[in-house]
Design a protein around this motif. Structure first.
Motif, PDB file in Angstrom:
ATOM      1  N   LYS A 256      45.994  43.827  31.870  1.00 51.44           N
ATOM      2  CA  LYS A 256      45.209  43.687  30.646  1.00 51.44           C
ATOM      3  C   LYS A 256      46.006  44.168  29.433  1.00 51.44           C
ATOM      4  O   LYS A 256      45.960  43.557  28.365  1.00 51.44           O
ATOM      5  N   ASN A 257      46.757  45.282  29.601  1.00 50.01           N
ATOM      6  CA  ASN A 257      47.565  45.784  28.491  1.00 50.01           C
ATOM      7  C   ASN A 257      48.629  44.769  28.098  1.00 50.01           C
ATOM      8  O   ASN A 257      48.933  44.588  26.919  1.00 50.01           O
ATOM      9  N   SER A 258      49.194  44.132  29.133  1.00 47.58           N
ATOM     10  CA  SER A 258      50.196  43.112  28.840  1.00 47.58           C
ATOM     11  C   SER A 258      49.576  41.968  28.049  1.00 47.58           C
ATOM     12  O   SER A 258      50.149  41.487  27.064  1.00 47.58           O
ATOM     13  N   GLU A 259      48.393  41.540  28.479  1.00 50.43           N
ATOM     14  CA  GLU A 259      47.711  40.475  27.748  1.00 50.43           C
ATOM     15  C   GLU A 259      47.333  40.924  26.339  1.00 50.43           C
ATOM     16  O   GLU A 259      47.451  40.162  25.381  1.00 50.43           O
ATOM     17  N   ALA A 260      46.875  42.195  26.226  1.00 49.26           N
ATOM     18  CA  ALA A 260      46.484  42.702  24.906  1.00 49.26           C
ATOM     19  C   ALA A 260      47.695  42.767  23.980  1.00 49.26           C
ATOM     20  O   ALA A 260      47.597  42.461  22.782  1.00 49.26           O
ATOM     21  N   LYS A 261      48.841  43.188  24.548  1.00 53.00           N
ATOM     22  CA  LYS A 261      50.049  43.241  23.729  1.00 53.00           C
ATOM     23  C   LYS A 261      50.415  41.846  23.225  1.00 53.00           C
ATOM     24  O   LYS A 261      50.785  41.668  22.062  1.00 53.00           O
ATOM     25  N   PHE A 262      50.289  40.860  24.131  1.00 52.71           N
ATOM     26  CA  PHE A 262      50.596  39.490  23.718  1.00 52.71           C
ATOM     27  C   PHE A 262      49.624  39.020  22.624  1.00 52.71           C
ATOM     28  O   PHE A 262      50.028  38.419  21.639  1.00 52.71           O
ATOM     29  N   ARG A 263      48.327  39.327  22.808  1.00 52.71           N
ATOM     30  CA  ARG A 263      47.360  38.931  21.782  1.00 52.71           C
ATOM     31  C   ARG A 263      47.643  39.624  20.457  1.00 52.71           C
ATOM     32  O   ARG A 263      47.506  39.031  19.390  1.00 52.71           O
ATOM     33  N   GLN A 264      48.042  40.914  20.547  1.00 54.13           N
ATOM     34  CA  GLN A 264      48.348  41.631  19.323  1.00 54.13           C
ATOM     35  C   GLN A 264      49.544  41.011  18.604  1.00 54.13           C
ATOM     36  O   GLN A 264      49.542  40.855  17.387  1.00 54.13           O
ATOM     37  N   LEU A 265      50.564  40.643  19.387  1.00 54.99           N
ATOM     38  CA  LEU A 265      51.722  39.992  18.791  1.00 54.99           C
ATOM     39  C   LEU A 265      51.318  38.672  18.138  1.00 54.99           C
ATOM     40  O   LEU A 265      51.778  38.332  17.044  1.00 54.99           O
ATOM     41  N   ALA A 266      50.449  37.931  18.839  1.00 56.68           N
ATOM     42  CA  ALA A 266      49.990  36.662  18.276  1.00 56.68           C
ATOM     43  C   ALA A 266      49.210  36.893  16.981  1.00 56.68           C
ATOM     44  O   ALA A 266      49.367  36.163  16.004  1.00 56.68           O
ATOM     45  N   GLN A 267      48.362  37.938  16.970  1.00 54.86           N
ATOM     46  CA  GLN A 267      47.602  38.242  15.759  1.00 54.86           C
ATOM     47  C   GLN A 267      48.529  38.655  14.615  1.00 54.86           C
ATOM     48  O   GLN A 267      48.313  38.278  13.460  1.00 54.86           O
ATOM     49  N   GLN A 268      49.569  39.437  14.960  1.00 53.22           N
ATOM     50  CA  GLN A 268      50.517  39.835  13.923  1.00 53.22           C
ATOM     51  C   GLN A 268      51.267  38.631  13.385  1.00 53.22           C
ATOM     52  O   GLN A 268      51.483  38.505  12.177  1.00 53.22           O
ATOM     53  N   GLU A 269      51.671  37.750  14.299  1.00 57.57           N
ATOM     54  CA  GLU A 269      52.349  36.540  13.847  1.00 57.57           C
ATOM     55  C   GLU A 269      51.428  35.703  12.960  1.00 57.57           C
ATOM     56  O   GLU A 269      51.847  35.148  11.942  1.00 57.57           O
ATOM     57  N   GLU A 270      50.165  35.648  13.359  1.00 55.85           N
ATOM     58  CA  GLU A 270      49.209  34.891  12.548  1.00 55.85           C
ATOM     59  C   GLU A 270      49.060  35.517  11.168  1.00 55.85           C
ATOM     60  O   GLU A 270      48.995  34.825  10.156  1.00 55.85           O
ATOM     61  N   LEU A 271      49.008  36.886  11.132  1.00 59.47           N
ATOM     62  CA  LEU A 271      48.887  37.563   9.852  1.00 59.47           C
ATOM     63  C   LEU A 271      50.112  37.299   8.981  1.00 59.47           C
ATOM     64  O   LEU A 271      50.008  37.028   7.789  1.00 59.47           O
ATOM     65  N   ILE A 272      51.310  37.393   9.610  1.00 59.54           N
ATOM     66  CA  ILE A 272      52.533  37.162   8.845  1.00 59.54           C
ATOM     67  C   ILE A 272      52.515  35.767   8.230  1.00 59.54           C
ATOM     68  O   ILE A 272      52.828  35.572   7.050  1.00 59.54           O
ATOM     69  N   ASN A 273      52.131  34.784   9.038  1.00 61.83           N
ATOM     70  CA  ASN A 273      52.090  33.423   8.529  1.00 61.83           C
ATOM     71  C   ASN A 273      51.002  33.251   7.474  1.00 61.83           C
ATOM     72  O   ASN A 273      51.172  32.495   6.515  1.00 61.83           O
ATOM     73  N   ARG A 274      49.856  33.958   7.669  1.00 58.61           N
ATOM     74  CA  ARG A 274      48.798  33.858   6.672  1.00 58.61           C
ATOM     75  C   ARG A 274      49.231  34.470   5.347  1.00 58.61           C
ATOM     76  O   ARG A 274      49.005  33.902   4.269  1.00 58.61           O
ATOM     77  N   ILE A 275      49.910  35.650   5.425  1.00 61.90           N
ATOM     78  CA  ILE A 275      50.410  36.268   4.197  1.00 61.90           C
ATOM     79  C   ILE A 275      51.466  35.371   3.550  1.00 61.90           C
ATOM     80  O   ILE A 275      51.468  35.139   2.335  1.00 61.90           O
ATOM     81  N   ALA A 276      52.354  34.859   4.417  1.00 59.35           N
ATOM     82  CA  ALA A 276      53.395  33.988   3.876  1.00 59.35           C
ATOM     83  C   ALA A 276      52.783  32.759   3.218  1.00 59.35           C
ATOM     84  O   ALA A 276      53.227  32.322   2.156  1.00 59.35           O
ATOM     85  N   SER A 277      51.760  32.204   3.846  1.00 54.81           N
ATOM     86  CA  SER A 277      51.112  31.031   3.267  1.00 54.81           C
ATOM     87  C   SER A 277      50.452  31.367   1.944  1.00 54.81           C
ATOM     88  O   SER A 277      50.556  30.622   0.970  1.00 54.81           O
ATOM     89  N   GLN A 278      49.783  32.517   1.898  1.00 57.46           N
ATOM     90  CA  GLN A 278      49.087  32.904   0.671  1.00 57.46           C
ATOM     91  C   GLN A 278      50.060  33.179  -0.477  1.00 57.46           C
ATOM     92  O   GLN A 278      49.841  32.743  -1.607  1.00 57.46           O
ATOM     93  N   ILE A 279      51.150  33.897  -0.182  1.00 56.89           N
ATOM     94  CA  ILE A 279      52.065  34.240  -1.269  1.00 56.89           C
ATOM     95  C   ILE A 279      52.919  33.049  -1.672  1.00 56.89           C
ATOM     96  O   ILE A 279      53.458  33.002  -2.769  1.00 56.89           O
ATOM     97  N   ARG A 280      53.055  32.069  -0.756  1.00 57.57           N
ATOM     98  CA  ARG A 280      53.828  30.887  -1.117  1.00 57.57           C
ATOM     99  C   ARG A 280      52.973  29.825  -1.808  1.00 57.57           C
ATOM    100  O   ARG A 280      53.502  28.889  -2.397  1.00 57.57           O
ATOM    101  N   ASN A 281      51.654  29.931  -1.678  1.00 56.64           N
ATOM    102  CA  ASN A 281      50.801  28.999  -2.401  1.00 56.64           C
ATOM    103  C   ASN A 281      50.826  29.262  -3.902  1.00 56.64           C
ATOM    104  O   ASN A 281      50.317  28.475  -4.682  1.00 56.64           O
ATOM    105  N   SER A 282      51.346  30.423  -4.266  1.00 54.70           N
ATOM    106  CA  SER A 282      51.479  30.746  -5.678  1.00 54.70           C
ATOM    107  C   SER A 282      52.883  31.295  -5.905  1.00 54.70           C
ATOM    108  O   SER A 282      53.347  32.154  -5.160  1.00 54.70           O
ATOM    109  N   LEU A 283      53.550  30.817  -6.906  1.00 53.27           N
ATOM    110  CA  LEU A 283      54.880  31.313  -7.258  1.00 53.27           C
ATOM    111  C   LEU A 283      54.796  32.343  -8.370  1.00 53.27           C
ATOM    112  O   LEU A 283      55.809  32.694  -8.970  1.00 53.27           O
ATOM    113  N   ASN A 284      53.610  32.851  -8.628  1.00 49.76           N
ATOM    114  CA  ASN A 284      53.424  33.914  -9.602  1.00 49.76           C
ATOM    115  C   ASN A 284      53.697  35.253  -8.930  1.00 49.76           C
ATOM    116  O   ASN A 284      53.058  35.611  -7.949  1.00 49.76           O
TER     117      ASN A 284
END
Length: 916
Positions: free
Chosen positions: A400-428
Motif C-alpha cells: 500500500k505504501n508503494s502504491e501511495a508513493k506512486f499516487r503521491q508522485l502522480a499528484q505532484q506531477e499533476e500539480l507541477i503540470n497544473r502550475i506550469a499550465s497556469q503560469i504559462r497561460n499568462s506571460l505577465n
C-alpha cells in the motif's frame, strides 16, 4: 396616636350601630298581637337551639375522628350554622329593641361565611362523588378475601418453601413445599426454634445466626443466604433463603417470612460444569491462537495465555470491558461498534484490527467470535479467537505504501503540470509569481510562502526603496546598497505581511549562500548557529524555514521561501523535490515572461513602421503559441512517460510472479485433493477448521482469483504500452510509424471520457481502418493532432448530451432526433493516390456554424467558456499538419449534421511537392 383614632372611631360608629332612636321595634309590624309575636318568638327560639346544637355535634365529631377528610368543610358548616342561629336570635331581639344595624351586621357575617362555605364545597363535589359506596366497599372486602385465599393457595402450591417465623424465630407457617423439601410435617415444627431440632448444618449455624440478628435489628430487613440444611432422613440439601422482616407502624417486628429454594441440583451441575471448564481451559491454554469467552453482553469472562501474549497484557486487564483498552485507539470505536452490532443482531463477529501492547508495540489481529445458545435458542455468550496477522498486514502495508508513493508522485506531477499550465497561460510576470506562491502554500499547507528578488546596487531606484522601508536598520551612507525585496506572498489571514525590502546586513551570511544558489533547509529555527540570523528569523516568529533559489537567463536571482509559524516541520525529500521541480518550471516561465516583455518592447519601438509592427506582432503571437504548446506537450510527455515507467516496474513484478503463483497454487490444491482422497476422515480440529475457512469454496475460487489477477496485470501492461506509445519521447525526428497505433493509444487515454457516466450516454467509436503503410512523420506531434480533434469531438457530443438530459428532465416536449440519437465518432483511414494517407474523424454532434468554421484554425479562437479552452489546439494541429508535414487539414460541417475533420499527409516527405 393609633389608640386615639380607634377610640374615636368606636365613639362615633358604635353609637350609630346600637342606636334605636330612629327606628321602631319590629313588634309594631305585628301590631303587638300576642299570638303572632309568640309564634315568631317560639319558632325562632327553637331554630336557635337547633342551630347551636348542630355545630356542637359537628365539632365533637371532628375532634374524635382524627382521620376524617374535609375537616375544614365541617368547621365552615359549623360556623355557618351558628351564624344562621344568631340571625334568628336577632329576629327575636328586634321585636322589642330596634337594633337593626346589629341585625344587618350579623346577616352580613352570615352571608360572608355562607359564600366561603359554598366556595369550599364546589371543588370537593367530584372528590365526594368518587368516594366508594357501601356496595363497592363490600365488593372490595370480598376481593380482599379472594386475594387472601389466592395468596394462601399460591403459598401452598409454589415451588419455593414458604416459612413464617415469629420475633423469636419460632415457626408459625410451614408450607407443603417445605414438607416436600425437608421432610418434616407442619405439626412437627410449628412453634419450634431451628436449634430445637436438627435443621441447620453446624458449620453454617454462625452465618445463619448473623442473618437472624440482622433481620431483627433492621440492618438487613431483606437478605439472601445460601446454607446447608438437614432433611428429616438426615441427608443434606443446599438451599437459597430469601428472608424479609415485617414491621408494624410502631416499628415492632411482626413476623419474618422466608422463601427457601432447593439448589442442590444446581450446585452439582455447577461442579460438573467447573470440571468441564477445567478441561476446556487446559485445551485453550495450549492453543496456538488466542481464545476468549464473553457473556451475552460482550463482557469478557476468560482469555487464554496466547491471547494475553498477543495483546501484551495479563488476564485481569482484559476481563470485563478491559479488552476494549487493548485495542489500538484509532480502531477502538469501529471495533466496539462492530461488536455491539454483533451482540444486538446475533451475528458472527469477524474483524481485523490493531492491538497495542502496554509498552507501545502495535500488532494486527483477526478477531472472530460465534454465539453460544441454550436449549431455547437464546444467546448466552460468545466464544472467539484472536489470530496474529501482523506479518500479512506488514506485507499489505508495504504494498500500500508503494502504491501511495506512486499516487503521491502522480499528484505532484499533476500539480507541477497544473502550475506550469497556469503560469504559462499568462506571460505577465506578476501573475506568474503570485500564482506560484499561492499554489505552493496550498499544496504544502504552509503558513506563509514568499518570492524574493535580489536587487543589485546598479538599480537606481534601490536607494529610495531602502530609505523608505521601515524594516531596514542601517546607515544611508553605506557603500553596499544591494538588498533583498519580498515582492509576493501568500499567507494565513491572521499573519502580518512581510512584503518589503531587507538589507544584506539583515540577511547576514545567508546572502552569499543565496548568491551561490544554495538551498537552505531548517527544521527548527532555534537551532541556527548564526546568532544574527537566528534572532532575525525568531523576530519574524518563524519555526521552520525552507528556501530554494532561482536564477534567470538574465542573471537575476530570486528565492522561493516556505515558512511554518505554528509548528516545527521536518521537510520531506518529496517536498523538496517538488519545490525544485516547481522552481524549474518557474524559471522557464520567468524567462518566457522576460522574453515576452522584451518582445513587447521591441514591438513598441517599431510602432512607427506599420508593416514591421504587423510582422513583429505575428512573430510574437506565433512565438507565444509555440512556447506555450511546446512546454505543455513537453510536460505532458514527461508526466505520461514517468507514470508509464513507474507503473511498468511493479506491474512487471506482479505479472512475472502471478504465473508461478498459479502453478504453485495448482500443485498445492492437487496435493490437498490427494490428502482428502487417502485421508478422508481428518481429526475433529482439522474438520472444524475446514468448515470455518470454507475449504471447498477456496479450492474453487482461488484459481479464478489468480487468473483474474493475471488478466488485470496484462491489461495494465497494455495501458503502459499505450501511454509510452502516446508520449513518443524518443521520436523527436521524422520516423516511419504506424498511425493506427497512435490513434489507438489516443483512444485508450480518452477511454474514460468515452464511457457511460451518471446521467450521460457513452460515446460509440466506429473504426474503419484501411491497409496503411508506415508513414514518415513526427509521431508525437501527430498524436497531438489526433488528441486535439478527438477532444473537440467529445466536448461537442457531451454538450449535446447535456441538452438531451435537460430536455428529458424538463416539462417541454423534446425533439425525437435529439433525445434518441446516440453519440458516435467514426474514424476512417485509407491510402490516396498511393502516396498520401487520409484520416477522417467525424462525429454526429450539433455541427459547426459557418462563421465559426471560418475562424476554426485561428490562434486563441475558442467557443468554450473561460477556463475550459485556450483556442490553441486546432491552431497547433493545423501548423503540425500543414507546415511540418506538408499536408492538409480541412473541416466540413453542417449545423445539426455533425462535423468531419480530414487529415492528409504524404507517406514519404520527399513526395510532398508532388501534385496529387
Amino acid at each position: 396616636m393609633n389608640c386615639t383614632k380607634i377610640n374615636g372611631f368606636s365613639m362615633t360608629i358604635l353609637p350609630d350601630i346600637l342606636s334605636s332612636t330612629s327606628f321602631i321595634p319590629h313588634g309594631h309590624c305585628y301590631l303587638w298581637r300576642t299570638p303572632l309575636v309568640g309564634l315568631h318568638v317560639i319558632s325562632d327560639s327553637l331554630i336557635v337551639l337547633a342551630y347551636l346544637s348542630i355545630p356542637a355535634t359537628l365539632f365533637y365529631f371532628v375532634r374524635k375522628r382524627k382521620d376524617l377528610p374535609y375537616v375544614n368543610v365541617f368547621l365552615l358548616f359549623g360556623a355557618f350554622i351558628i351564624a344562621c342561629g344568631l340571625t334568628h336570635l336577632m329576629a327575636i331581639v328586634t321585636l322589642w329593641y330596634p337594633i337593626y344595624w346589629v341585625s344587618g351586621t350579623i346577616k352580613a357575617i352570615t352571608a360572608f361565611i355562607s359564600v366561603v362555605t359554598a366556595t369550599a364545597i364546589i371543588p370537593l363535589v367530584p372528590q365526594a362523588l368518587a368516594l366508594k359506596s357501601p356496595t363497592e366497599l363490600q365488593r372490595i372486602n370480598k376481593a380482599l378475601e379472594r386475594a387472601h385465599q389466592q395468596l394462601s393457595f399460591h403459598i401452598e402450591n409454589t415451588p419455593l418453601a414458604v416459612i413464617e417465623w415469629d420475633s423469636d424465630f419460632r415457626v408459625q407457617r410451614w408450607s407443603r413445599q417445605a414438607e416436600t423439601i425437608f421432610g418434616w410435617k407442619a405439626e412437627e415444627v410449628i412453634n419450634l426454634h431451628p436449634s430445637q431440632w436438627n435443621f441447620v448444618v453446624p458449620e453454617d449455624m454462625e452465618e445463619v445466626h448473623k442473618i437472624m440478628v440482622s433481620l431483627i435489628d433492621k440492618t438487613q430487613p431483606r437478605n439472601l443466604i445460601r446454607n446447608r440444611n438437614y432433611t428429616k432422613n438426615g441427608s443434606i440439601v443446599y438451599c437459597d433463603w430469601y428472608n424479609s422482616a415485617l414491621f408494624d407502624e410502631s416499628g415492632q417486628l411482626v413476623s419474618i417470612l422466608s422463601l427457601a429454594q432447593d439448589v442442590t441440583d444446581e450446585i452439582e451441575a455447577q461442579k460438573a460444569l467447573r470440571e468441564s471448564e477445567q478441561r476446556y481451559q487446559t485445551l485453550a491454554e495450549t492453543s496456538p491462537v488466542g481464545i476468549f469467552h464473553t457473556d451475552n453482553q460482550g463482557n469478557c469472562l476468560y482469555v487464554n495465555k496466547r491471547c494475553c501474549e498477543i495483546s501484551g497484557t495479563d488476564p485481569s486487564t482484559s476481563l470485563g470491558r478491559g479488552w476494549i483498552k487493548t485495542i489500538y485507539w484509532e480502531d477502538r470505536e469501529r471495533v466496539v461498534q462492530e461488536w455491539y452490532n454483533t451482540v444486538q443482531q446475533g451475528k458472527i463477529f469477524r474483524s481485523e484490527y490493531r492491538m497495542e501492547y502496554l509498552r507501545g508495540k502495535v500488532c494486527w489481529v483477526l478477531g472472530q467470535a460465534i454465539a453460544q445458545k441454550n436449549d431455547k435458542g437464546e444467546i448466552i455468550g460468545y466464544v472467539g479467537t484472536v489470530t496474529d496477522i501482523t506479518a500479512r498486514k506488514q506485507a499489505e502495508e508495504a504494498l500500500k505504501n508503494s502504491e501511495a508513493k506512486f499516487r503521491q508522485l502522480a499528484q505532484q506531477e499533476e500539480l507541477i503540470n497544473r502550475i506550469a499550465s497556469q503560469i504559462r497561460n499568462s506571460l505577465n510576470l506578476e501573475t506568474i509569481l503570485q500564482t506560484t506562491v499561492a499554489q505552493i502554500k496550498h499544496l504544502l499547507q504552509l503558513d506563509r510562502c514568499h518570492f524574493v528578488w535580489y536587487r543589485s546596487q546598479h538599480n537606481t531606484s534601490n536607494q529610495a526603496k531602502l530609505e523608505a522601508n521601515s524594516n531596514l536598520n542601517f546607515q544611508k551612507n553605506t557603500s553596499f546598497l544591494d538588498y533583498w525585496e519580498v515582492v509576493y506572498e501568500a499567507k494565513n489571514l491572521e499573519l502580518p505581511s512581510l512584503l518589503g525590502c531587507y538589507s544584506v546586513e539583515q540577511v547576514g551570511s545567508w546572502a552569499m549562500r543565496y548568491l551561490q544558489l544554495e538551498m537552505i533547509e531548517l527544521y527548527d529555527v532555534s537551532l541556527v548557529s548564526e546568532t544574527e540570523m537566528r534572532q532575525f528569523l525568531m523576530q519574524l516568529n518563524c519555526l521552520s524555514f525552507l528556501s530554494i533559489p532561482i536564477q534567470t537567463q538574465l542573471g537575476e536571482i530570486g528565492i522561493i521561501c516556505c515558512i511554518h509559524h505554528q509548528k516545527t516541520h521536518r521537510w520531506h525529500e518529496n517536498e523538496i523535490e517538488l519545490l525544485k521541480a516547481v522552481t524549474d518550471q518557474l524559471a522557464i516561465a520567468i524567462n518566457q515572461a522576460q522574453l515576452y516583455a522584451q518582445t513587447q518592447a521591441n514591438a513598441t519601438q517599431a510602432q512607427a513602421q506599420a508593416q514591421q509592427l504587423e510582422v513583429a506582432l505575428q512573430q510574437l503571437q506565433q512565438t507565444q503559441t509555440q512556447l506555450i504548446q511546446t512546454e505543455k506537450m513537453s510536460s505532458l510527455g514527461q508526466m505520461v512517460a514517468g507514470i508509464a515507467h513507474e507503473i511498468n516496474n511493479p506491474v512487471t513484478f506482479v505479472y512475472s510472479n502471478v504465473i508461478p503463483a498459479i502453478e504453485y497454487t495448482n500443485d498445492l490444491l492437487n496435493l490437498l485433493s490427494l490428502y482428502q482422497e487417502y485421508y478422508p476422515e481428518p481429526v475433529p480440529e482439522i474438520q472444524q477448521q475446514i468448515e470455518e475457512i470454507e475449504l471447498d469454496f477456496i479450492q474453487e475460487d482461488l484459481p479464478k482469483l489468480l487468473n483474474s489477477m493475471r488478466i488485470g496485470a496484462d491489461r495494465i501492461r497494455q495501458i503502459v504500452v499505450s501511454l509510452r506509445s502516446f508520449s513518443r519521447l524518443d521520436e523527436a525526428e521524422f520516423k516511419a510509424v504506424d498511425l493506427h497505433q497512435g490513434i489507438e493509444s489516443t483512444l485508450l487515454i480518452l477511454q474514460n471520457r468515452l464511457k457511460d457516466h451518471a446521467g450521460q450516454v457513452g460515446i460509440e467509436v466506429i473504426k474503419n481502418y484501411g491497409n496503411l503503410p508506415l508513414v514518415e512523420c513526427y509521431a508525437g506531434q501527430m498524436n497531438q493532432v489526433f488528441m486535439n480533434i478527438l477532444v473537440n469531438a467529445i466536448d461537442a457530443l457531451n454538450e449535446e448530451n447535456i441538452q438531451r438530459i435537460n430536455c428529458r428532465s424538463s416539462d417541454l416536449d423534446c425533439q425525437d432526433d435529439v433525445c434518441s440519437k446516440k453519440p458516435r465518432i467514426e474514424i476512417q483511414t485509407e491510402v490516396v493516390n498511393s502516396n498520401w494517407v487520409m484520416i477522417r474523424i467525424a462525429d454526429n454532434g450539433p455541427g459547426i456554424p459557418q462563421q465559426v468554421r471560418n475562424k476554426l484554425f485561428d490562434p486563441f479562437f475558442t467557443t468554450k467558456p473561460i477556463g475550459r479552452g485556450t483556442g490553441l489546439g486546432l491552431s497547433i494541429s493545423y501548423q503540425i499538419v500543414v507546415e511540418k508535414h506538408q499536408g492538409q487539414l480541412e473541416c466540413y460541417s453542417e449545423v445539426g449534421e455533425g462535423s468531419e475533420f480530414i487529415i492528409q499527409i504524404p507517406i514519404r516527405q520527399a513526395t510532398a511537392s508532388r501534385k496529387r
